[in-house]
Scaffold this active site. Sequence first.
Site, PDB file in Angstrom:
ATOM      1  N   HIS A  98       0.804  -1.212   0.116  1.00  0.00           N
ATOM      2  CA  HIS A  98      -0.010  -0.139  -0.014  1.00  0.00           C
ATOM      3  C   HIS A  98       0.904   1.348  -0.083  1.00  0.00           C
ATOM      4  O   HIS A  98       1.860   1.164   0.503  1.00  0.00           O
ATOM      5  CB  HIS A  98      -0.913  -0.006   1.053  1.00  0.00           C
ATOM      6  CG  HIS A  98      -0.515  -0.040   2.616  1.00  0.00           C
ATOM      7  ND1 HIS A  98       0.213  -1.008   3.096  1.00  0.00           N
ATOM      8  CD2 HIS A  98      -0.111   0.640   3.414  1.00  0.00           C
ATOM      9  CE1 HIS A  98       0.625  -1.012   4.275  1.00  0.00           C
ATOM     10  NE2 HIS A  98       0.535   0.233   4.625  1.00  0.00           N
ATOM     11  N   PHE A  99       0.190   2.350  -0.577  1.00  0.00           N
ATOM     12  CA  PHE A  99       0.686   3.641  -0.684  1.00  0.00           C
ATOM     13  C   PHE A  99       0.213   4.603   0.068  1.00  0.00           C
ATOM     14  O   PHE A  99      -1.177   4.568   0.146  1.00  0.00           O
ATOM     15  CB  PHE A  99       1.067   4.160  -2.172  1.00  0.00           C
ATOM     16  CG  PHE A  99       1.847   3.650  -3.176  1.00  0.00           C
ATOM     17  CD1 PHE A  99       1.906   2.235  -3.574  1.00  0.00           C
ATOM     18  CD2 PHE A  99       3.250   4.173  -3.382  1.00  0.00           C
ATOM     19  CE1 PHE A  99       2.782   1.495  -4.343  1.00  0.00           C
ATOM     20  CE2 PHE A  99       3.975   3.653  -4.357  1.00  0.00           C
ATOM     21  CZ  PHE A  99       3.934   2.291  -4.554  1.00  0.00           C
ATOM     22  N   HIS A 100       0.772   5.391   0.864  1.00  0.00           N
ATOM     23  CA  HIS A 100       0.231   6.240   1.912  1.00  0.00           C
ATOM     24  C   HIS A 100       0.151   7.645   0.746  1.00  0.00           C
ATOM     25  O   HIS A 100       1.452   7.992   0.059  1.00  0.00           O
ATOM     26  CB  HIS A 100       0.877   6.540   3.048  1.00  0.00           C
ATOM     27  CG  HIS A 100       0.691   5.614   4.132  1.00  0.00           C
ATOM     28  ND1 HIS A 100      -0.092   5.492   5.129  1.00  0.00           N
ATOM     29  CD2 HIS A 100       1.499   4.295   4.086  1.00  0.00           C
ATOM     30  CE1 HIS A 100       0.071   4.555   5.741  1.00  0.00           C
ATOM     31  NE2 HIS A 100       1.273   3.845   5.388  1.00  0.00           N
TER      32      HIS A 100
HETATM   33  P1  AMP Z   1       1.547   0.919   7.376  1.00  0.00           P
HETATM   34  O1  AMP Z   1       1.741   1.231   8.825  1.00  0.00           O
HETATM   35  O2  AMP Z   1       2.110   1.425   6.334  1.00  0.00           O
HETATM   36  O3  AMP Z   1       1.381  -0.486   7.331  1.00  0.00           O
HETATM   37  O4  AMP Z   1      -0.115   1.532   7.414  1.00  0.00           O
HETATM   38  C1  AMP Z   1      -1.123   1.001   7.606  1.00  0.00           C
HETATM   39  C2  AMP Z   1      -2.197   1.872   7.778  1.00  0.00           C
HETATM   40  O5  AMP Z   1      -3.608   1.167   7.826  1.00  0.00           O
HETATM   41  C3  AMP Z   1      -2.234   2.786   9.172  1.00  0.00           C
HETATM   42  O6  AMP Z   1      -1.937   4.177   8.970  1.00  0.00           O
HETATM   43  C4  AMP Z   1      -3.566   2.473   9.681  1.00  0.00           C
HETATM   44  O7  AMP Z   1      -4.320   3.588  10.268  1.00  0.00           O
HETATM   45  C5  AMP Z   1      -4.381   2.039   8.451  1.00  0.00           C
HETATM   46  N1  AMP Z   1      -5.478   1.164   8.865  1.00  0.00           N
HETATM   47  C6  AMP Z   1      -5.442  -0.110   9.306  1.00  0.00           C
HETATM   48  N2  AMP Z   1      -6.699  -0.447   9.546  1.00  0.00           N
HETATM   49  C7  AMP Z   1      -7.690   0.170   8.632  1.00  0.00           C
HETATM   50  C8  AMP Z   1      -8.735   0.117   8.467  1.00  0.00           C
HETATM   51  N3  AMP Z   1      -9.624  -0.598   8.770  1.00  0.00           N
HETATM   52  N4  AMP Z   1      -9.312   1.336   7.780  1.00  0.00           N
HETATM   53  C9  AMP Z   1      -8.378   1.967   7.257  1.00  0.00           C
HETATM   54  N5  AMP Z   1      -7.183   2.338   7.453  1.00  0.00           N
HETATM   55  C10 AMP Z   1      -6.682   1.337   8.327  1.00  0.00           C
END
Ligand code: AMP
Length: 133
Positions: A98-100
């Site tokens: 995933h990309f932020h």
């Molecule tokens: P990462 O730390 O790069 O793996 O980012 C994972 C992201 O997923 C975090 O910023 C969380 O806030 C987000 N996240 C986790 N669960 C959900 C969800 N059910 N819906 C939307 N975002 C989520």
Amino acid sequence: MFCIFCKIIAGEIPSYKVYEDESALAFLDINPVNPGHTLVVSKKHFVNFEEADEETLCQVIKIVKKIGLSLKKNLAVPGYNVAVNNDPVAGQAVLHLHFHVIPRLDNDGLKPWPHQEYQENQAEEVLNKIKIN
Ligand code: AMP
Ligand code: ZN
């Protein structure tokens, strides 16, 4: 299902969908850095960036661009960060590519990267290890 993002893609967990096509889904991060923080995920499950095939990466990055344009146009933000936390040591909590896309506001106070200086010869040493010929 493999993981929480696979469940979101399958519609088993609700999300705020920003964009969807056959290759990827973009939805609001539930705990945004700034409002509008969007995650762009491949529909295929890949644990990280380098596991993903080139075609998928190209499809996903095109959507990252669309999201960035929408944030600028519709939230009137002056810029955004595109980030991939790749592997747990880099902060990756969800092991699905995933990309932020993170809207940035003037004076939002975020300083993502602390910097350091190279020691003597360190830049050459690391370069010799990682250089791709
Ligand atoms: P990462 O730390 O790069 O793996 O980012 C994972 C992201 O997923 C975090 O910023 C969380 O806030 C987000 N996240 C986790 N669960 C959900 C969800 N059910 N819906 C939307 N975002 C989520
Ligand atoms: Zn998954």
